[in-house]
Scaffold this active site. Structure first.
Site, PDB file in Angstrom:
ATOM      1  N   PHE A  84      43.303  32.935  45.414  1.00  0.00           N
ATOM      2  CA  PHE A  84      43.178  33.233  46.975  1.00  0.00           C
ATOM      3  C   PHE A  84      42.246  34.198  48.084  1.00  0.00           C
ATOM      4  CE2 PHE A  84      45.448  38.387  45.844  1.00  0.00           C
ATOM      5  CZ  PHE A  84      44.965  38.682  47.195  1.00  0.00           C
ATOM      6  N   LYS A 118      42.099  23.053  41.799  1.00  0.00           N
ATOM      7  CA  LYS A 118      43.326  23.368  42.437  1.00  0.00           C
ATOM      8  C   LYS A 118      43.392  24.092  42.635  1.00  0.00           C
ATOM      9  CE  LYS A 118      46.962  25.425  41.349  1.00  0.00           C
ATOM     10  NZ  LYS A 118      47.348  26.666  42.715  1.00  0.00           N
ATOM     11  N   GLU A 144      47.169  28.379  46.435  1.00  0.00           N
ATOM     12  CA  GLU A 144      48.187  27.869  47.344  1.00  0.00           C
ATOM     13  C   GLU A 144      48.014  28.309  48.677  1.00  0.00           C
ATOM     14  OE1 GLU A 144      49.264  29.028  44.614  1.00  0.00           O
ATOM     15  OE2 GLU A 144      51.300  29.212  44.352  1.00  0.00           O
ATOM     16  N   SER A 180      45.041  36.121  38.378  1.00  0.00           N
ATOM     17  CA  SER A 180      44.954  37.772  37.056  1.00  0.00           C
ATOM     18  C   SER A 180      44.710  37.227  35.844  1.00  0.00           C
ATOM     19  CB  SER A 180      46.294  37.629  38.123  1.00  0.00           C
ATOM     20  OG  SER A 180      47.312  36.483  37.443  1.00  0.00           O
ATOM     21  N   CYS A 230      38.033  41.321  42.563  1.00  0.00           N
ATOM     22  CA  CYS A 230      37.728  41.837  41.364  1.00  0.00           C
ATOM     23  C   CYS A 230      36.944  42.805  40.595  1.00  0.00           C
ATOM     24  CB  CYS A 230      37.650  40.395  40.052  1.00  0.00           C
ATOM     25  SG  CYS A 230      35.434  39.712  40.410  1.00  0.00           S
ATOM     26  N   GLU A 254      46.059  47.235  38.117  1.00  0.00           N
ATOM     27  CA  GLU A 254      45.006  46.326  39.355  1.00  0.00           C
ATOM     28  C   GLU A 254      45.914  46.841  40.467  1.00  0.00           C
ATOM     29  OE1 GLU A 254      43.918  42.601  39.308  1.00  0.00           O
ATOM     30  OE2 GLU A 254      42.243  42.821  40.055  1.00  0.00           O
TER      31      GLU A 254
HETATM   32  P1  NAD Z   1      46.656  34.809  40.643  1.00  0.00           P
HETATM   33  O1  NAD Z   1      46.521  34.459  38.708  1.00  0.00           O
HETATM   34  O2  NAD Z   1      47.986  34.462  40.724  1.00  0.00           O
HETATM   35  O3  NAD Z   1      46.504  32.775  41.055  1.00  0.00           O
HETATM   36  C1  NAD Z   1      45.676  32.003  40.439  1.00  0.00           C
HETATM   37  C2  NAD Z   1      45.636  30.916  40.287  1.00  0.00           C
HETATM   38  O4  NAD Z   1      47.202  30.870  39.272  1.00  0.00           O
HETATM   39  C3  NAD Z   1      45.864  29.742  41.718  1.00  0.00           C
HETATM   40  O5  NAD Z   1      45.395  28.780  41.634  1.00  0.00           O
HETATM   41  C4  NAD Z   1      48.036  30.092  41.538  1.00  0.00           C
HETATM   42  O6  NAD Z   1      48.820  28.554  41.640  1.00  0.00           O
HETATM   43  C5  NAD Z   1      47.684  30.075  39.595  1.00  0.00           C
HETATM   44  N1  NAD Z   1      50.026  30.256  39.549  1.00  0.00           N
HETATM   45  C6  NAD Z   1      49.967  31.811  39.371  1.00  0.00           C
HETATM   46  N2  NAD Z   1      50.772  32.035  38.820  1.00  0.00           N
HETATM   47  C7  NAD Z   1      51.001  30.775  38.485  1.00  0.00           C
HETATM   48  C8  NAD Z   1      51.617  30.587  36.538  1.00  0.00           C
HETATM   49  N3  NAD Z   1      53.229  31.294  36.852  1.00  0.00           N
HETATM   50  N4  NAD Z   1      51.215  29.726  36.071  1.00  0.00           N
HETATM   51  C9  NAD Z   1      50.259  28.645  35.901  1.00  0.00           C
HETATM   52  N5  NAD Z   1      49.997  29.115  37.457  1.00  0.00           N
HETATM   53  C10 NAD Z   1      49.605  30.463  38.164  1.00  0.00           C
HETATM   54  O7  NAD Z   1      45.712  34.945  41.276  1.00  0.00           O
HETATM   55  P2  NAD Z   1      45.368  35.029  42.708  1.00  0.00           P
HETATM   56  O8  NAD Z   1      46.551  36.330  42.411  1.00  0.00           O
HETATM   57  O9  NAD Z   1      45.412  34.415  43.653  1.00  0.00           O
HETATM   58  O10 NAD Z   1      44.420  36.497  42.329  1.00  0.00           O
HETATM   59  C11 NAD Z   1      43.864  37.625  42.502  1.00  0.00           C
HETATM   60  C12 NAD Z   1      44.165  37.831  40.638  1.00  0.00           C
HETATM   61  O11 NAD Z   1      42.873  36.962  40.833  1.00  0.00           O
HETATM   62  C13 NAD Z   1      43.158  39.550  40.890  1.00  0.00           C
HETATM   63  O12 NAD Z   1      43.915  39.236  39.540  1.00  0.00           O
HETATM   64  C14 NAD Z   1      41.696  39.199  40.818  1.00  0.00           C
HETATM   65  O13 NAD Z   1      41.121  39.928  40.282  1.00  0.00           O
HETATM   66  C15 NAD Z   1      41.415  38.383  40.136  1.00  0.00           C
HETATM   67  N6  NAD Z   1      40.004  37.563  40.536  1.00  0.00           N
HETATM   68  C16 NAD Z   1      38.996  37.662  38.937  1.00  0.00           C
HETATM   69  C17 NAD Z   1      37.769  37.448  39.058  1.00  0.00           C
HETATM   70  C18 NAD Z   1      37.518  37.409  38.009  1.00  0.00           C
HETATM   71  O14 NAD Z   1      35.635  36.625  38.317  1.00  0.00           O
HETATM   72  N7  NAD Z   1      37.792  37.901  36.911  1.00  0.00           N
HETATM   73  C19 NAD Z   1      37.558  36.478  40.268  1.00  0.00           C
HETATM   74  C20 NAD Z   1      38.566  37.218  41.393  1.00  0.00           C
HETATM   75  C21 NAD Z   1      39.423  36.925  41.438  1.00  0.00           C
END
Ligand code: NAD
Length: 491
Positions: free
Chosen positions: A156, A180, A183, A233, A288, A382
């Site tokens: 997000f 994808k 959401e 994440s 991040c 985090e």
């Molecule tokens: P998230 O992991 O909750 O979601 C990321 C994606 O995974 C979304 O498209 C979501 O729909 C999907 N998703 C969520 N739960 C899922 C599940 N149980 N099974 C399968 N798919 C699932 O992350 P977020 O809250 O959208 O973003 C924040 C996180 O992203 C933080 O931890 C941040 O550090 C990380 N991030 C990392 C980087 C990097 O370059 N390392 C960059 C941006 C964000």
């Protein structure tokens, strides 16, 4: 004009075969502006069964797209870049609307995405392959082939930039890309797909499918998808990495972070203070690369005092963007509540900050927690909000030991005016991206973005030259010609 934020669709469409397509799913959730609490639209949570049609259209398009010479493929990206620049204001506004970032932050994130597009336009210069006479009369050369239909799953926090880490280069490499998006922030993705069409991308080469876990798992399992780039994440990165690689796909999955900024007594006070401030409050700490822990080595009180003074003057809604959701807001304030309960000093309490934002927004002021034991949750987890924990040490080696012990490995930085100290730290800090007097050490193109350990699963970086390797398969062709030109069938 391709992006009209005044007329957002009531239901966010998927983007299939170059058209907006309504999902057949009965599952939907609201897209809510974090800055106002206003419902912007509904997003469909697409069913796994909807993926087949997307992959079929992508596969058909990919065969034709792969046959287009790379120099012609990147012409689409040159036009896409021009369109992004033309529509930068609208895209930034859309990004700010759905994510809650300040407008300036949203603009900067789109600009960073544009750099990734620029890198992708250089593909003909970067991916020329190799040739060598490996023995007399025998030549070996390597060529890159696209992987096929590939996918990207994004978080997000950067609704425009993170997708642009992935799809422009993957598409330049001759793949068809299924995106994808989160959401929670799905709007920028369809807007970018429309711009790619306007730039001349053939239908089906870029698709967008909205959804949640169900569609992510379907992407991991689908036999027609050959590679998956994931950003999100650590928990989900691990799941996606395990599940998609079990199906034989190439997977590169970036996860979360806990970034340490080490401050030593010879640091430049004003530069260090303003830089730490920007690192932990920028994007409301929801990035991040954000500073999360300051490791204060010895007496650096004037710098801490100045960070506190500057942070105290920040007004949420004006200087600090919104937190993505009420649930995330509650999670972050929970960390502050527990730090207080555990007797840590709340040097600055963002829970009490007066906000200039809309009353329905999820605002939190910058918060500084001092004297955190290295093992306390506020120094280890985090938190993903504008919260800075300060851990005190006597020596740089102790600071390095704390940084090295954390399971993540995204970024780490040192503030010093001594080059030797900086080099000592850079050589020993265990993170993929190191800053010297820079609290958000994002490598700009052509340097690549990627952390280590629990911040990334799978080999290689998500952008840059290693991403070209990821989005292509290399074919090695060994050739020997006998000298029979006089009997050539052409003569
Ligand atoms: P998230 O992991 O909750 O979601 C990321 C994606 O995974 C979304 O498209 C979501 O729909 C999907 N998703 C969520 N739960 C899922 C599940 N149980 N099974 C399968 N798919 C699932 O992350 P977020 O809250 O959208 O973003 C924040 C996180 O992203 C933080 O931890 C941040 O550090 C990380 N991030 C990392 C980087 C990097 O370059 N390392 C960059 C941006 C964000």
């Amino acid at each position: 004009m391709s992006i009209d934020i005044a007329t957002l669709p009531a239901v966010v469409p998927n983007w299939v075969a170059g058209k907006a397509v309504e999902s057949s799913s009965d599952r939907r959730q609201p897209v809510i502006s974090p800055a106002t609490g206003r419902v912007l639209a509904e997003v469909p949570l697409s069913r796994a069964s909807e993926l087949d049609a997307v992959v079929a259209s992508a596969a058909k398009a990919q065969r034709a797209w792969a046959a287009v010479p790379v120099k012609d493929r990147v012409q689409v990206l040159f036009r896409f870049k021009a369109l992004l620049e033309e529509h930068l204001d609208e895209l930034a506004e859309l990004c700010s609307l759905e994510n809650g970032k300040l407008l300036g932050e949203a603009r900067a994130s789109v600009a960073k995405g544009i750099e990734c597009v620029e890198f992708a336009t250089s593909l003909p210069q970067l991916a020329a392959g190799r040739v060598l006479e490996v023995s007399r009369g025998v030549e070996c050369h390597s060529v890159r082939h696209p992987v096929g239909v590939v996918a990207g799953i994004t978080p997000f926090n950067f609704p425009a930039m993170v997708p642009m880490w992935l799809f422009p280069l993957a598409i330049a490499c001759g793949n068809a890309f299924v995106l994808k998006p989160s959401e929670v922030t799905p709007l920028c993705s369809t807007a970018m797909a429309r711009l790619m069409k306007e730039a001349g991308l053939p239908d089906g080469v870029l698709s967008v499918i909205n959804g949640d876990r169900e569609i992510v798992e379907a992407i991991c399992d689908h036999p027609g998808i050959k590679a998956v780039g994931f950003v999100g994440s650590t928990k989900v990165a691990k799941l996606v990495y395990g599940r998609a690689s079990a199906h034989g796909k190439k997977v590169r999955a970036l996860g979360g972070a806990k970034n340490h900024l080490v401050v030593v007594p010879d640091a430049d006070p004003e530069m260090t203070a303003t830089n730490i401030l920007a690192s932990f409050t920028g994007c409301a700490g929801q990035r991040c690369m954000a500073a999360s822990v300051v490791v204060a080595v010895g007496d650096v009180e004037p710098i801490i005092d100045r960070v506190r003074e500057l942070a105290a003057a920040m007004v949420p809604g004006r200087d600090v963007g919104a937190i993505i959701s009420p649930a995330a807001h509650a999670r972050i304030t929970g960390y502050i509540d527990r730090a207080e309960r555990d007797g840590l000093k709340i040097l600055l309490d963002g829970r009490k900050a007066r906000s200039e934002g809309d009353a329905g927004g999820n605002y939190l002021g910058p918060t500084i927690i001092d004297g955190a034991p290295a093992a306390h949750e506020c120094a280890c987890d985090e938190i993903f909000g504008p919260v800075l924990s300060i851990v005190r040490t006597k020596t740089l080696d102790e600071a390095l030991a704390i940084e090295n012990a954390n399971p993540y490995g995204n970024a780490a930085a040192i503030y010093t005016t001594n080059g030797g100290v900086a080099q000592y730290f850079a050589e020993r800090a265990n993170a993929g991206m190191i800053g010297v007097n820079i609290g958000v050490p994002v490598p700009r193109e052509p340097f690549a973005f990627g952390g280590w350990f629990d911040s990334k699963f799978g080999d290689g970086d998500i952008t840059g030259e290693q991403a070209i390797d990821f989005w292509t398969n290399t074919k090695k062709i060994t050739t020997k010609w006998s000298d029979k030109h006089r009997s050539n069938w052409m003569s």
